[in-house]
Design a protein around this motif. Structure first.
Motif, short mmCIF file in Angstrom:
data_model
loop_
_atom_site.label_atom_id
_atom_site.label_comp_id
_atom_site.label_asym_id
_atom_site.label_seq_id
_atom_site.Cartn_x
_atom_site.Cartn_y
_atom_site.Cartn_z
N ILE A 105 0.49 -1.13 -0.35
CA ILE A 105 0.52 -0.46 0.22
C ILE A 105 1.06 1.42 -0.23
CG2 ILE A 105 -1.73 1.68 1.76
CD1 ILE A 105 -3.07 -0.74 -0.20
N PRO A 106 1.72 1.85 0.18
CA PRO A 106 2.71 2.85 0.75
C PRO A 106 3.12 3.46 -0.72
CG PRO A 106 3.48 1.46 2.76
CD PRO A 106 2.34 0.54 1.56
N GLN A 107 3.55 1.47 -1.37
CA GLN A 107 3.89 1.71 -3.55
C GLN A 107 2.86 2.80 -3.63
OE1 GLN A 107 5.22 -1.28 -5.03
NE2 GLN A 107 5.44 -0.56 -6.68
N ILE A 108 1.74 2.01 -3.48
CA ILE A 108 0.57 2.75 -4.22
C ILE A 108 -0.08 3.92 -3.63
CG2 ILE A 108 -2.41 2.11 -4.32
CD1 ILE A 108 -1.90 -0.95 -3.81
N ILE A 109 0.25 4.05 -1.97
CA ILE A 109 -0.56 5.31 -2.12
C ILE A 109 0.85 6.57 -3.20
CG2 ILE A 109 -0.19 7.28 -0.10
CD1 ILE A 109 -1.10 4.95 2.03
N LEU A 110 2.58 6.33 -2.93
CA LEU A 110 3.22 6.64 -3.22
C LEU A 110 2.92 7.36 -5.33
CD1 LEU A 110 6.53 5.87 -1.57
CD2 LEU A 110 4.88 8.31 -0.97
N GLU A 111 2.19 6.51 -5.44
CA GLU A 111 1.93 6.46 -6.87
C GLU A 111 0.79 7.17 -7.08
OE1 GLU A 111 2.14 2.60 -8.11
OE2 GLU A 111 4.70 2.04 -7.96
N LEU A 112 -0.47 7.60 -6.23
CA LEU A 112 -1.97 8.20 -6.80
C LEU A 112 -1.80 9.30 -7.49
CD1 LEU A 112 -3.23 7.66 -3.40
CD2 LEU A 112 -3.73 6.40 -5.69
N THR A 113 -1.96 9.91 -8.18
CA THR A 113 -2.33 11.12 -8.88
C THR A 113 -2.29 12.55 -7.56
OG1 THR A 113 -3.77 11.45 -9.30
CG2 THR A 113 -2.98 10.64 -10.59
N PRO A 114 -1.86 13.39 -7.86
CA PRO A 114 -1.97 14.95 -6.61
C PRO A 114 -2.91 14.78 -7.00
CG PRO A 114 -0.45 15.88 -8.46
CD PRO A 114 -1.02 14.12 -8.73
N VAL A 115 -4.46 14.48 -7.99
CA VAL A 115 -5.63 14.78 -7.17
C VAL A 115 -6.94 13.89 -5.97
CG1 VAL A 115 -8.11 14.40 -8.42
CG2 VAL A 115 -6.36 15.97 -9.39
N GLN A 116 -5.96 12.60 -6.78
CA GLN A 116 -6.07 11.62 -5.60
C GLN A 116 -5.58 11.30 -4.12
OE1 GLN A 116 -4.79 8.36 -8.01
NE2 GLN A 116 -6.55 7.54 -8.91
N GLN A 117 -4.51 11.64 -4.12
CA GLN A 117 -3.94 12.00 -3.07
C GLN A 117 -4.91 13.01 -1.86
OE1 GLN A 117 0.06 13.19 -3.05
NE2 GLN A 117 1.00 11.24 -3.50
N GLN A 118 -4.84 14.32 -2.96
CA GLN A 118 -6.01 15.14 -1.78
C GLN A 118 -7.32 14.70 -1.48
OE1 GLN A 118 -4.96 18.94 -1.17
NE2 GLN A 118 -5.83 18.67 0.05
N SER A 119 -7.67 13.64 -2.39
CA SER A 119 -8.74 12.67 -2.15
C SER A 119 -8.90 12.50 -0.85
CB SER A 119 -9.44 12.01 -3.06
OG SER A 119 -10.99 12.17 -3.30
N LEU A 120 -7.51 11.26 -0.68
CA LEU A 120 -7.30 10.63 -0.15
C LEU A 120 -7.55 11.73 1.77
CD1 LEU A 120 -7.29 7.90 1.70
CD2 LEU A 120 -5.03 7.79 0.93
N CYS A 121 -6.49 12.56 1.40
CA CYS A 121 -5.88 13.44 2.55
C CYS A 121 -7.45 13.81 2.96
CB CYS A 121 -5.17 14.38 2.25
SG CYS A 121 -3.66 14.27 1.93
N ASP A 122 -8.31 14.62 2.02
CA ASP A 122 -9.87 15.15 2.51
C ASP A 122 -10.92 13.91 3.81
OD1 ASP A 122 -8.70 17.67 2.37
OD2 ASP A 122 -10.25 17.17 -0.18
N ASP A 123 -10.38 12.80 3.26
CA ASP A 123 -10.82 12.12 3.88
C ASP A 123 -10.61 11.62 5.56
OD1 ASP A 123 -12.99 11.80 1.39
OD2 ASP A 123 -11.22 9.17 1.38
N VAL A 124 -9.00 11.70 5.53
CA VAL A 124 -8.42 11.63 6.59
C VAL A 124 -8.05 12.43 8.00
CG1 VAL A 124 -5.83 10.53 7.19
CG2 VAL A 124 -6.74 8.93 5.89
N TYR A 125 -8.04 13.85 6.65
CA TYR A 125 -8.23 14.94 7.45
C TYR A 125 -9.80 14.81 8.69
CZ TYR A 125 -7.48 19.63 9.35
OH TYR A 125 -7.61 20.77 9.67
N LEU A 126 -10.51 15.04 8.10
CA LEU A 126 -11.66 15.07 9.00
C LEU A 126 -11.36 14.05 10.05
CD1 LEU A 126 -14.35 14.27 6.44
CD2 LEU A 126 -13.97 16.04 6.92
N LEU A 127 -10.34 12.74 10.56
CA LEU A 127 -10.41 12.35 11.66
C LEU A 127 -9.77 12.38 12.64
CD1 LEU A 127 -10.27 8.85 9.63
CD2 LEU A 127 -12.83 9.89 11.00
#
Length: 141
Positions: free
Chosen positions: A73-95
């Motif tokens: 998963i760390p490799q997949i996370i680093l391969e995400l596009t900036p838009v995907q990273q931002q979307s994932l970060c928004d989900d986690v930031y809520l927590l």
């Protein structure tokens, strides 16, 4: 506090590495193509019985080719596009929005020290990987 995408990405990489999480994106189209090609060539060589045999062989080969292609998963996370990273970060930031951190190391310590919060972060990551990337998650070695 502004959302620190890099800090959250480092947190997610650490948590997923700690949990030994891997994922695979299902390559069903690739497997179906191999099965169809097997049926086609079987039909050319053996007529109607060849279609059945070729489809079965092609299907087995397609399943074999697409199975077991897990990535950490760390490799997949680093391969995400900036838009995907931002979307994932928004989900986690809520927590983690109520936490006060200055850098990724401190954020990791705060989350890893709180079992409930860590489980929520893992759940958010699994939910994102499963739904947005249509990937299958595996834990452990």
């Amino acid at each position: 506090m502004p959302v620190h995408v890099d800090d959250i990405m480092k947190l997610l990489c650490h948590v997923s590495d700690h949990e030994k999480m891997k994922a695979t994106v299902k390559h069903s189209a690739k497997g179906a193509l191999v099965a169809a090609a097997g049926a086609f060539f079987g039909g050319l060589v053996g007529g109607p019985p060849g279609i059945a045999v070729g489809g079965a062989v092609g299907g087995a080969m397609g399943a074999w080719m697409t199975s077991g292609q897990f990535k950490p998963i760390p490799q997949i996370i680093l391969e995400l596009t900036p838009v995907q990273q931002q979307s994932l970060c928004d989900d986690v930031y809520l927590l983690i929005r109520n936490l006060d951190w200055t850098d990724a190391t401190q954020l990791i310590m705060l989350v890893m020290g709180n079992c409930s919060l860590k489980q929520q972060v893992v759940a958010a990551l699994v939910n994102y990987i499963s739904k947005e990337l249509q990937a299958e998650i595996q834990y452990g070695d």
